[in-house]
Design an enzyme around this catalytic site. Structure first.
Site, mmCIF file in Angstrom:
data_model
loop_
_atom_site.group_PDB
_atom_site.id
_atom_site.type_symbol
_atom_site.label_atom_id
_atom_site.label_comp_id
_atom_site.label_asym_id
_atom_site.label_seq_id
_atom_site.Cartn_x
_atom_site.Cartn_y
_atom_site.Cartn_z
ATOM 1 N N GLY B 48 0.835 -1.197 0.000
ATOM 2 C CA GLY B 48 0.000 0.000 0.000
ATOM 3 C C GLY B 48 0.866 1.242 0.000
ATOM 4 O O GLY B 48 1.909 1.304 0.662
ATOM 5 N N GLY B 50 -0.747 4.468 0.141
ATOM 6 C CA GLY B 50 -1.589 5.597 0.525
ATOM 7 C C GLY B 50 -0.854 6.422 1.568
ATOM 8 O O GLY B 50 0.362 6.294 1.742
ATOM 9 N N LEU B 51 -1.593 7.253 2.283
ATOM 10 C CA LEU B 51 -0.939 8.082 3.294
ATOM 11 C C LEU B 51 -0.168 7.222 4.272
ATOM 12 O O LEU B 51 0.957 7.528 4.644
ATOM 13 C CB LEU B 51 -1.982 8.910 4.035
ATOM 14 C CG LEU B 51 -2.532 10.062 3.218
ATOM 15 C CD1 LEU B 51 -3.544 10.841 4.038
ATOM 16 C CD2 LEU B 51 -1.421 10.980 2.752
ATOM 17 N N ALA B 52 -0.767 6.102 4.680
ATOM 18 C CA ALA B 52 -0.098 5.267 5.670
ATOM 19 C C ALA B 52 1.115 4.560 5.057
ATOM 20 O O ALA B 52 2.245 4.711 5.529
ATOM 21 C CB ALA B 52 -1.097 4.255 6.240
ATOM 22 N N GLY B 53 0.881 3.809 3.982
ATOM 23 C CA GLY B 53 1.957 3.012 3.412
ATOM 24 C C GLY B 53 3.040 3.862 2.767
ATOM 25 O O GLY B 53 4.235 3.569 2.891
ATOM 26 N N HIS B 274 -21.678 8.315 4.880
ATOM 27 C CA HIS B 274 -21.585 9.760 4.758
ATOM 28 C C HIS B 274 -22.886 10.303 4.198
ATOM 29 O O HIS B 274 -23.376 9.814 3.189
ATOM 30 C CB HIS B 274 -20.415 10.097 3.837
ATOM 31 C CG HIS B 274 -19.950 11.502 3.963
ATOM 32 N ND1 HIS B 274 -20.690 12.555 3.508
ATOM 33 C CD2 HIS B 274 -18.822 12.016 4.485
ATOM 34 C CE1 HIS B 274 -20.029 13.673 3.763
ATOM 35 N NE2 HIS B 274 -18.895 13.384 4.353
ATOM 36 N N SER B 292 -18.661 17.542 -0.368
ATOM 37 C CA SER B 292 -18.148 17.951 0.936
ATOM 38 C C SER B 292 -19.271 18.258 1.924
ATOM 39 O O SER B 292 -20.295 18.850 1.605
ATOM 40 C CB SER B 292 -17.272 19.185 0.799
ATOM 41 O OG SER B 292 -16.985 19.676 2.085
ATOM 42 N N ARG B 338 -22.652 12.970 11.121
ATOM 43 C CA ARG B 338 -22.853 12.150 9.924
ATOM 44 C C ARG B 338 -23.844 11.003 10.108
ATOM 45 O O ARG B 338 -24.736 10.814 9.291
ATOM 46 C CB ARG B 338 -21.518 11.539 9.495
ATOM 47 C CG ARG B 338 -20.560 12.551 8.962
ATOM 48 C CD ARG B 338 -19.239 11.921 8.577
ATOM 49 N NE ARG B 338 -18.347 12.963 8.077
ATOM 50 C CZ ARG B 338 -17.096 12.757 7.711
ATOM 51 N NH1 ARG B 338 -16.567 11.563 7.791
ATOM 52 N NH2 ARG B 338 -16.359 13.752 7.266
ATOM 53 N N LEU B 449 -6.947 11.015 7.765
ATOM 54 C CA LEU B 449 -5.678 11.454 7.183
ATOM 55 C C LEU B 449 -4.645 11.561 8.297
ATOM 56 O O LEU B 449 -3.491 11.163 8.162
ATOM 57 C CB LEU B 449 -5.857 12.812 6.491
ATOM 58 C CG LEU B 449 -6.908 12.837 5.372
ATOM 59 C CD1 LEU B 449 -6.950 14.219 4.717
ATOM 60 C CD2 LEU B 449 -6.585 11.789 4.319
HETATM 61 C C1 LIG Z 1 -14.058 10.430 -0.922
HETATM 62 C C2 LIG Z 1 -13.337 10.350 0.381
HETATM 63 C C3 LIG Z 1 -13.070 11.526 1.107
HETATM 64 C C4 LIG Z 1 -12.385 11.482 2.316
HETATM 65 N N1 LIG Z 1 -12.133 12.653 2.983
HETATM 66 C C5 LIG Z 1 -11.422 12.620 4.142
HETATM 67 C C6 LIG Z 1 -11.077 13.831 4.820
HETATM 68 O O1 LIG Z 1 -11.417 14.914 4.382
HETATM 69 N N2 LIG Z 1 -10.353 13.753 5.951
HETATM 70 C C7 LIG Z 1 -9.937 12.557 6.441
HETATM 71 O O2 LIG Z 1 -9.247 12.563 7.464
HETATM 72 N N3 LIG Z 1 -10.245 11.399 5.816
HETATM 73 C C8 LIG Z 1 -10.972 11.400 4.681
HETATM 74 N N4 LIG Z 1 -11.275 10.214 4.050
HETATM 75 C C9 LIG Z 1 -10.759 8.943 4.570
HETATM 76 C C10 LIG Z 1 -9.290 8.781 4.202
HETATM 77 O O3 LIG Z 1 -9.043 9.329 2.942
HETATM 78 C C11 LIG Z 1 -8.830 7.336 4.148
HETATM 79 O O4 LIG Z 1 -9.275 6.671 5.239
HETATM 80 C C12 LIG Z 1 -7.312 7.241 4.151
HETATM 81 O O5 LIG Z 1 -6.778 8.036 3.137
HETATM 82 C C13 LIG Z 1 -6.845 5.816 3.978
HETATM 83 O O6 LIG Z 1 -5.435 5.807 3.776
HETATM 84 P P1 LIG Z 1 -4.624 4.465 3.704
HETATM 85 O O7 LIG Z 1 -3.210 4.841 3.493
HETATM 86 O O8 LIG Z 1 -4.926 3.649 4.889
HETATM 87 O O9 LIG Z 1 -5.194 3.665 2.470
HETATM 88 P P2 LIG Z 1 -5.372 4.020 0.914
HETATM 89 O O10 LIG Z 1 -5.034 5.411 0.623
HETATM 90 O O11 LIG Z 1 -6.702 3.517 0.520
HETATM 91 O O12 LIG Z 1 -4.247 3.161 0.206
HETATM 92 C C14 LIG Z 1 -4.354 1.794 0.018
HETATM 93 C C15 LIG Z 1 -3.124 1.331 -0.715
HETATM 94 O O13 LIG Z 1 -3.049 -0.071 -0.675
HETATM 95 C C16 LIG Z 1 -2.839 -0.594 -1.950
HETATM 96 N N5 LIG Z 1 -3.480 -1.888 -1.975
HETATM 97 C C17 LIG Z 1 -4.717 -2.212 -1.554
HETATM 98 N N6 LIG Z 1 -4.926 -3.521 -1.704
HETATM 99 C C18 LIG Z 1 -3.794 -4.038 -2.206
HETATM 100 C C19 LIG Z 1 -3.390 -5.349 -2.575
HETATM 101 N N7 LIG Z 1 -4.194 -6.388 -2.425
HETATM 102 N N8 LIG Z 1 -2.147 -5.509 -3.091
HETATM 103 C C20 LIG Z 1 -1.315 -4.457 -3.241
HETATM 104 N N9 LIG Z 1 -1.652 -3.214 -2.893
HETATM 105 C C21 LIG Z 1 -2.873 -3.013 -2.386
HETATM 106 C C22 LIG Z 1 -3.400 0.397 -2.892
HETATM 107 O O14 LIG Z 1 -2.748 0.295 -4.138
HETATM 108 C C23 LIG Z 1 -3.075 1.701 -2.180
HETATM 109 O O15 LIG Z 1 -1.772 2.082 -2.516
HETATM 110 C C24 LIG Z 1 -11.961 10.249 2.828
HETATM 111 C C25 LIG Z 1 -12.216 9.071 2.112
HETATM 112 C C26 LIG Z 1 -12.910 9.118 0.910
HETATM 113 C C27 LIG Z 1 -13.199 7.832 0.203
#
Ligand SMILES: Cc1cc2nc3c(=O)[nH]c(=O)nc-3n(C[C@H](O)[C@H](O)[C@H](O)COP(=O)(O)OP(=O)(O)OC[C@H]3O[C@@H](n4cnc5c(N)ncnc54)[C@H](O)[C@@H]3O)c2cc1C
Ligand code: HEM
Ligand code: SF4
Ligand code: FES
Lengths: 249, 643, 259
Positions: B48, B50-53, B274, B292, B338, B449
């Site tokens: 992953g 995303g922000l975490a990974g 939401h 939003s 919400r 986030l």
């Molecule tokens: C439309 C929307 C608006 C939002 N707005 C807000 C906000 O304003 N404020 C807030 O705090 N939060 C908000 N959130 C929530 C927040 O964005 C998410 O909870 C957060 O970004 C998740 O981050 P993450 O790093 O955990 O996962 P993600 O960003 O979902 O990343 C997942 C990663 O894992 C990888 N991955 C997944 N499965 C596999 C697999 N099987 N094999 C290999 N790679 C894989 C993907 O490629 C990706 O890189 C919002 C969410 C959505 C959907």
């Protein structure tokens, strides 16, 4: 009741296949569908007919991840301005339309399959210098670095690039200049980006060239199709920085 | 057969005791470190970006570990974090409005409806401050005031202004910061990037996580990658509902595979819905788009008083409109949280008073705001949202009221982790939305986030060293029997999916499963409904394995095959969600059980019986429940009220 | 399973396709920039084009002003032509200044064309497979076609022009004649086709510069969002003035005002 459409879609099995345009007829397409939902309908049918569904890239379907692509009737992301393919809706088409769908075309974006291309060249341009070296934990307090609002604003405009590559697809030179310039401008306008500013632009342009993108000739096609409206000004700013870098070295 | 059995309770053994403010310092001090020269010899897999990974892989690379980073998209920059709009919380108190780490901690525990862990949440609030510093140093263009200092706004009904934002694209800008830091490490050679790779299995050797099996989505090659530790940052599983605000590729596969290998799955039924999303426009709908929440500051929510009223909104006179939120919650009105706004919308639609196609929508009307503030002022505030709405629906909110409807947005549940973010499989760490840790039964706006970046930049890199200091670990070859077996599980499953050659598409199953989950395990859950859903899910799953049609072959880019694999895992997850929802016979946060409500229809928590984390163990049959009791020493549990 | 599209109509043979392989070796990571290498980058080449283009524009302005002396009569014009050859005397030997100018211009034209050609070739390589459908004509048609093909027309014109008036090789009056006579002979009413060619070529130059001058500002990093309209206007005006100035001489000769 819905629309009847003819799609001509680029089909290519893999990188080695020559590829060809293949026509498909679709009926009963709702004007409320998004363009990709229209392709979903086609793919559902192809699967049931025992044919290979059309491969296309997409993920967020809300215009922000930059994954979707498609050159629709000659225009990357289709006819609606400042709109990604995933946000384009079928109400912009007419019953009976013939729609041609092709992949991004650029030597630096080899076709993987059908409409899916390899855009990792853009990542390598970022690797060359599209960052501020700020190892985790080393940061001063956020309020210690004021940024004039106007600079913050212009930097933001540049920072909204989604890395989709439509600029490359539209450019008659297949240049990645707008993409590269967007990052150079975003970081170059902020105080945090200053120490690496000139090295960054030189390295990123060198990587852009090494990837085989064409050179920019200020055609402006890129901004016209850019879904985020990255301003042309970013290119001028890149030019200015590169020339300053050359003078300084 | 019983739906589940109860096993031994579980405890978080890592959180230090002592005053809550000192626990994180204590833990960092107590953890063992890895000598910088030895870090090069240790390898970590991060699934992953995303922000975490992304932030974790970048930081681990900076520290000198050898990192392999995976994502299923073509670039790490496209992880779904990119879509977050609103903002990120941090207890900076730049506004001098009385904010503090203590207050952010308190708000988050309360917002989570007292179903989260105090120690974790407090650490989150502490670290929030460093996140903003880090992001600004990377060049994240947060909103600024004229003087050049950072701007903040208040979000989600809290009384302090602690949400930092970057226009309506905060997630994008934060993710690009992490992505750039990650690419810097790729260039430096500390991180090796695997894009278009999907993790399909976890490799566990002698009870310890040692690697993953991944499929190269371009060539179909099944690869095994081994390492000294594995970090899952694979995001949330909202797509089990088919329609959600998640990206199309979001999946549960990575965490579900780990669950099957022994990691406990906590609170799977906690789902956030939401209230302000654009309603479905027809059968073809493939995903839902969030608008939003800020729109509720000026928009008024209403439906016609009469059932089945099909008049155009403009033709319905004022006294035939029901501004139901203002009526039911006079003090919070349209700004209720919400979960409450979502449920209220559902109930008016259930009464047959919904508007738009299928009667699944309510009006969000700006006519009054336009009259009061003027069209320009409204355009200034909401112009880009109005445009987005028009792009999707073809309707102009200046002329006709918007239609909105609730949609699945976030999943609070996830793999169970201790204070170190380590799962019940040693060596397997889980961060971001993929774990269950910090939001309890309901997540506050702008805190996902915060959690993702806290985990990735600051928490995991510190806690994982304690684990890695136990090295060097024995090398694992590709021919190790556990590696070979994991690989075989994957190839067998793919072969099976490809050989069914039935008569239904993967998507048709996903849609049906999603509809089922939405109906019975969505905004309102009942004992009866959940049991019905469980039966139907099982039937559908059998049908899936008997009649799904996956065209093509493995050795190519095969999007139908990718989908089918994800859906297969969603089926199993769906069952566990229903079991979890069924066993939790209380209402809390995003989980509303119709049987547990106050006389006037509000959620009724049952702290006596349910103040615990439900961590589920996979057995292949009825899952085993392990309870982690939640103790509140610093915050007093009270019932929420928004009347 | 093989790649087939059972039951689907014909293929489109009209699409030129040269496939790219995904397995192509990873492009080399660009070497750390050395001083000077900037000018060999795609952006550097463009800067060379802008600087040389600017030199050529300045020359054209001076040239046009000189041309207009035709309207002051034979003596003034010939005197001016003669003066050009004696600038700097006695410090500089006869015609040295003019030779320097000619050398600079030649080098500028060569560098300008070298950049243009190498960028055009790079562009061709950068898109090995063309689109089947081309978008409706937009700005880029201009920026690529007018600039590139127009540039070639200009080059042909410049060669003819030099052979004609500088070397006299193709002038009706031959190389030894006085400048005024050469001009009048060239554009005499009976030679209307020469005038026509000249006018067309000058208009090409104008079109080239309408984009080129604006473009040079961008390339040199001087364009900004707020300056764009001004720059467009400036480029258009300079281009128009040059066209009018250059065209006026032969036209006036052809219609007999100057003889
Ligand atoms: C439309 C929307 C608006 C939002 N707005 C807000 C906000 O304003 N404020 C807030 O705090 N939060 C908000 N959130 C929530 C927040 O964005 C998410 O909870 C957060 O970004 C998740 O981050 P993450 O790093 O955990 O996962 P993600 O960003 O979902 O990343 C997942 C990663 O894992 C990888 N991955 C997944 N499965 C596999 C697999 N099987 N094999 C290999 N790679 C894989 C993907 O490629 C990706 O890189 C919002 C969410 C959505 C959907
Ligand atoms: C009278 C002679 C010429 C003058 C005054 C001139 C001037 C210019 C200028 C000012 C530019 C803009 C540079 C920039 O964008 O940075 C330019 C661009 C260009 N010129 Fe010329 N040029 C001349 C002759 C030629 C010739 C002979 C050719 C052809 C081979 C040519 C081809 C081009 C091309 C292809 C461009 C690039 C267009 C672009 O960058 O958008 N020019 N020229
Ligand atoms: S500059 Fe625009 S078109 Fe190019 S990659 Fe960025 S968003 Fe896409
Ligand atoms: S699918 Fe994400 S931008 Fe289109």
């Amino acid at each position: 009741m819905g629309m009847k459409l003819t799609l001509k879609i680029w089909r290519q099995k893999d990188g080695a296949d020559k590829g060809r345009m293949v026509p498909y007829e679709l009926e009963d397409i709702s004007p409320d569908m998004s363009f990709l939902e229209m392709l979903d309908v086609l793919n559902e049918r192809l699967i049931l007919d025992g044919e290979d569904p059309v491969a296309f890239d997409h993920d967020c379907r809300e215009g922000i991840c930059g994954m979707c692509s498609l050159v629709i009737d000659g225009t990357p992301h289709g006819p609606q301005r400042a709109t990604t393919t995933c946000q384009l809706h079928m109400r912009h088409f007419q019953d009976g339309d013939v729609i041609t769908i092709e992949p991004w075309r650029a030597g630096a974006f080899p076709v993987i399959k059908d409409l899916v291309v390899d855009r990792t060249a853009l990542d390598r341009i970022i690797q060359a210098g599209g960052y501020v070296s700020a190892p985790t934990g080393s940061a001063p307090d956020a309020a210690a670095i004021p940024v004039p609002q106007a600079d913050a604003h212009d930097a933001f405009d540049a920072a909204t690039c989604i890395g989709c590559g439509a600029c490359v697809a539209a450019c008659p030179n297949a240049s990645a200049m707008l993409f590269t310039a967007a990052k150079v401008t975003h970081l170059g306008l902020l105080p945090q980006g200053q120490p690496e500013r000139y090295g960054r632009v030189t390295a990123m342009v060198a990587q852009m060239d090494a990837e085989g993108f064409g050179g920019c000739t200020n055609t402006g096609e890129c901004t016209a199709v850019c879904p985020k409206g990255i301003p042309f000004e970013t290119i001028t700013r890149l030019n200015a920085d590169l020339l300053t870098a050359a003078r300084r070295s | 057969m019983d739906l589940f059995t109860e096993g031994e309770p579980i405890h978080d053994t890592r959180a230090p005791d002592g005053p809550i403010e000192e626990r994180w310092d204590q833990r960092r001090f107590g953890g063992k470190l890895v000598n910088p020269a030895n870090r090069r010899k240790l390898s970590v897999i991060v699934v992953g970006t995303g922000l975490a990974g992304g932030s974790a892989a970048a930081t681990l690379g900076e520290l000198g570990y050898r990192v392999k980073s995976f994502c299923y998209q073509d670039s790490p920059r496209r992880a779904h974090s990119i879509a977050a709009q609103g903002g990120i919380n941090a207890a900076k108190n730049y506004r001098n409005d009385g904010d503090s780490i203590q207050r952010l901690f308190y708000d988050t525990v309360k917002g989570g409806d007292y179903r989260s862990r105090e120690s974790n949440v407090h650490r989150l609030a502490q670290v929030s401050v460093e996140i903003i510093d880090q992001c600004v140093a990377q060049g994240v263009p947060f909103a600024r005031e004229y003087g050049g200092l950072l701007d903040t706004r208040s979000f989600g009904g809290v009384q302090v202004s602690r949400t930092f934002y970057a226009r309506g694209q905060t997630g994008q800008q934060l993710l690009l910061g992490a992505y750039q830091a990650l690419e810097r490490q790729v260039a430096a050679g500390t991180v090796e990037m695997f894009t278009r790779h999907e993790m399909l299995e976890l490799i566990v050797i002698d009870g310890v996580a040692r690697g993953i099996v991944a499929r190269d989505m371009v060539t179909g090659e099944i690869e095994t990658h081994t390492a000294d530790a594995v970090v899952l940052a694979s995001g949330g599983y909202g797509n089990v509902f088919f329609l959600s605000t998640n990206a199309k590729g979001c999946n549960v596969t990575a965490t579900w595979r780990a669950h099957r290998k022994g990691a406990l799955f906590a609170n799977p039924c906690y789902t956030q819905i939401h209230p302000t999303c654009i309603p479905q426009s027809g059968e073809h709908q493939s995903k839902l788009t969030l608008m939003s929440e800020s729109l509720r500051n000026d928009g008024r929510v209403w439906v016609p008083v009469a059932k089945g009223d099909t008049r155009a909104p403009g033709d319905i006179p004022e006294d035939e409109r029901d501004y139901y939120l203002e009526r039911r919650y006079p003090s919070f009105g349209n700004l209720v949280p919400r979960d409450i706004a979502s449920r209220a919308a559902k109930s008016v639609c259930d009464e047959g008073r919904g508007v738009g196609p299928g009667g699944l929508g309510v009006y969000l009307d700006f006519a009054e705001a336009i009259a009061r503030l003027g069209r320009d002022a409204v355009a200034n505030k909401y112009g880009n949202l109005f445009e987005m709405y028009e792009r999707i629906t073809g309707e102009d909110p200046f002329e006709v009221p918007m239609r909105i409807y609730p949609a699945v947005h976030y999943t609070m549940g996830g793999l169970w982790v201790d204070y170190d973010l380590q799962s019940t499989i040693p060596g397997l760490f889980v961060i971001g939305e993929a774990n269950f840790s910090d939001h309890g039964a309901n997540r506050l706006g702008a805190s996902a986030l915060m959690q993702g970046l806290a985990d990735g930049y600051f928490v995991l890199p510190n806690t994982i060293s304690d684990y890695l200091s136990g090295g060097p670990f024995e090398k694992v070859g590709d021919d190790h029997e556990a590696v070979v077996a994991a690989r075989k599980t994957v190839t067998d499953r793919i072969e099976r999916l490809l050989s069914i050659d039935g008569d239904r598409t993967p998507d048709s199953f996903h849609r049906e499963l999603g509809a089922l989950m939405w109906e019975y395990c969505g905004m309102e859950r009942t004992d009866e409904g959940l049991r019905k859903a469980l039966d139907r899910i099982r039937e559908l799953r059998t049908e899936f394995w008997g009649s799904v049609k996956v065209p093509g072959e493995n050795e190519e880019l095969n999007q139908a095959l990718e989908k089918a694999g994800r859906i297969a895992d969603f089926f199993e997850l769906a069952e566990l969600m229903c079991v979890d929802a069924l066993h939790r016979a209380e209402s809390c946060g995003g989980h509303f059980r119709a049987e547990s409500q106050t006389p006037d229809g509000e959620a009724l928590r049952d702290d006596e019986n349910f103040a615990y984390v439900a961590a589920w163990e996979y057995t292949g049959e009825a899952p085993v429940l392990h309870k982690e009791n939640l103790e509140y020493e610093n915050v007093k549990m009270v019932q929420r009220s928004y009347k | 399973m093989s790649w087939t599209y059972p039951g689907i109509g014909h293929n489109f043979p009209d699409v030129a396709s040269r496939s790219n392989t995904v397995t192509a070796p990873r492009p080399p990571r660009a070497a750390a920039a050395r001083p000077g290498s900037v000018y060999r980058s795609s952006v550097g080449k463009k800067a060379v084009m802008a600087v040389t283009g600017a030199i050529l524009v300045l020359y054209l302005v001076a040239h046009m002003v000189g041309n207009l002396k035709v309207f002051l009569g034979r003596a003034d014009f010939d005197h001016y032509a003669h003066w050009l050859r004696t600038i700097g005397e006695p410090a500089l030997p006869h015609r040295v200044f003019l030779t320097i100018v000619e050398v600079v211009l030649t080098v500028a034209v060569i560098l300008h064309m070298w950049s243009a050609v190498s960028l055009a070739r790079r562009a061709r390589r950068a898109r090995p497979v063309r689109y089947a459908v081309r978008p409706a004509a937009r700005e880029h048609r201009y920026a690529t076609h007018v600039m590139r093909y127009g540039g070639v027309v200009i080059l042909l014109f410049v060669i003819w022009h030099l052979l004609d008036l500088t070397f006299g090789a193709v002038n009706p009056r031959g190389g030894g004649a006085e400048p005024y006579d050469k001009v009048v002979a060239d554009f005499a009413p009976s030679h209307w086709y020469v005038t026509a060619f000249y006018v067309i070529a000058v208009i090409m130059v104008g079109l080239h510069l309408r984009h080129g001058i604006w473009s040079a500002f961008q390339t040199l990093g001087l364009g900004r969002r707020r300056r764009q309209r001004g720059l467009r206007l400036f480029a258009g005006t300079v281009a128009a003035l040059l066209v009018i100035g250059f065209v006026s001489v032969p036209v006036m000769v052809t219609i007999g005002v100057v003889s």
